[in-house]
Design an enzyme around this catalytic site. Structure first.
Site, short mmCIF file in Angstrom:
data_model
loop_
_atom_site.label_atom_id
_atom_site.label_comp_id
_atom_site.label_asym_id
_atom_site.label_seq_id
_atom_site.Cartn_x
_atom_site.Cartn_y
_atom_site.Cartn_z
N CYS A 86 42.06 34.37 21.80
CA CYS A 86 43.23 34.97 22.78
C CYS A 86 42.86 34.35 24.09
O CYS A 86 43.07 33.51 24.41
CB CYS A 86 42.89 36.59 22.66
SG CYS A 86 44.37 37.46 23.25
N HIS A 196 43.09 37.97 16.63
CA HIS A 196 41.82 38.12 16.66
C HIS A 196 40.96 38.33 15.36
O HIS A 196 41.15 39.56 14.79
CB HIS A 196 41.91 39.50 17.21
CG HIS A 196 42.25 39.47 18.96
ND1 HIS A 196 41.05 39.32 19.91
CD2 HIS A 196 43.45 39.58 19.54
CE1 HIS A 196 41.83 39.42 20.83
NE2 HIS A 196 43.24 39.53 20.76
N GLU A 198 38.00 38.57 14.78
CA GLU A 198 36.94 39.52 15.19
C GLU A 198 37.24 40.95 14.98
O GLU A 198 36.50 41.97 14.75
CB GLU A 198 36.18 39.38 16.52
CG GLU A 198 36.79 40.09 17.43
CD GLU A 198 38.16 39.29 18.31
OE1 GLU A 198 38.52 38.34 17.42
OE2 GLU A 198 38.69 39.59 19.29
#
Lengths: 231, 80
Positions: A86, A196, A198
């Site tokens: 990002c 994302h 994560e």
């Protein structure tokens, strides 16, 4: 294996990245402040999402001049793994470590939702645990994720197999050229992506498809170092 | 010396902000509006009297930080 999570003023996905490393592969991980001048201890550098320096001027434009970025460049040149997520992706493009740039989303809105991605290259340190063409579910959260590069760069990306992820056909959330969601550098050791992973490491979060990015990195590192032990 | 710097999205790059502003203007009845491009305007005060040095330094500032030349063009004017 040792991970660094770079923290800029305004980073806000640093804790998610740290926890993802801990929870998915249980490797050593440190937060590293943007003023750091030595990353030689680390095997993988994560440049997390957020709004570094308030996204003033352009996303990532000011962060790329933080002292730590010289060290990120050195790590990239040394073949270490660098993953920008990002805002981290925006910083790496601003720094010239990855080709192209991120423009405002074509719909002008901040988009925050799950997206379906296609794994376009599983020949990277970050994607070796995925099948080629596999469809995975990873969330996005950005206002400036509209990937742009000129035609010559696009041809080069294709020729070198540098497109790592695409948004699923018909599900491009931001107007990115050729649905591109993530790219790598020529050598393949630096990857940037708007989605994302994560945030997708447990079914409780809605998806665990991001987990294998972290297991891929560990796998690549072990292959490179011939290490079967958990170090 | 005072410098004004203009940073604009390259002509061949889509400018989502410009398109949104154009749409709003059309909705408001300003039908004559064609293409709209949104850019940035910066004012810099420079502590120098050497015009050619100022130009060289400004070019470096634009190339390094003020514009991203992958997607943006820049130009500047000097006063004083």
């Amino acid at each position: 294996m040792k991970f660094a999570v770079i923290v800029f003023p305004g980073s806000n996905c640093d804790i998610d990245c740290y926890k993802a490393v801990e929870d998915t592969i249980g490797q050593k991980v440190d937060y590293v402040w943007h003023t750091a001048t030595d990353l030689s201890d680390y095997d993988c550098i994560l440049v997390p999402g957020g709004f570094s320096y308030g996204d003033y001027l352009r996303c990532g434009a000011i962060a790329r001049f933080a002292p730590v970025m010289n060290e990120v460049r050195k790590a990239a040149d040394a073949g270490k793994y660098v993953l920008g997520i990002c805002n981290g992706f925006q910083i790496l493009t601003e720094a010239g470590l990855l080709p192209g740039a991120l423009l405002r989303n074509n719909g002008m809105k901040f988009r925050c939702h799950a997206t379906e991605l296609e794994v376009v290259s599983n020949n990277t340190a970050f994607t070796n645990q995925y099948a080629l063409g596999e469809s995975i579910n990873i969330p996005i959260a950005h206002g400036e994720g509209n990937y742009y590069c000129d035609d010559a760069t696009l041809a080069e990306l294709k020729a070198n197999n540098q497109i790592v992820f695409r948004y699923a056909a018909g599900a491009n959330p931001n107007g990115s050229v050729e649905d591109i969601a993530g790219v790598s550098n020529k050598q393949g050791n630096v990857v940037g992506m708007m989605p994302h992973p994560e945030r997708a490491v447990d079914q409780l979060l809605g998806s665990e498809d991001g987990k294998r990015m972290f297991t891929s990195i560990l796998n690549a590192w072990r292959e490179q170092h011939g290490a079967a032990i958990n170090s | 010396m005072k410098a004004t710097v203009y940073v604009t999205i390259k002509q061949n790059v889509l400018d989502p902000q410009g398109s949104a502003v154009q749409g709003a203007l059309h909705t408001m009845g300003f039908a004559e509006v064609g293409k709209v491009r949104v850019g940035k305007y910066l004012e810099l005060e420079l502590d120098t009297t050497d015009r050619s040095e100022a130009e060289t330094r400004l070019t470096a500032m634009c190339e390094k930080l003020l514009a991203n030349t992958v997607i943006e063009d820049y130009r500047f004017e000097l006063e004083g």
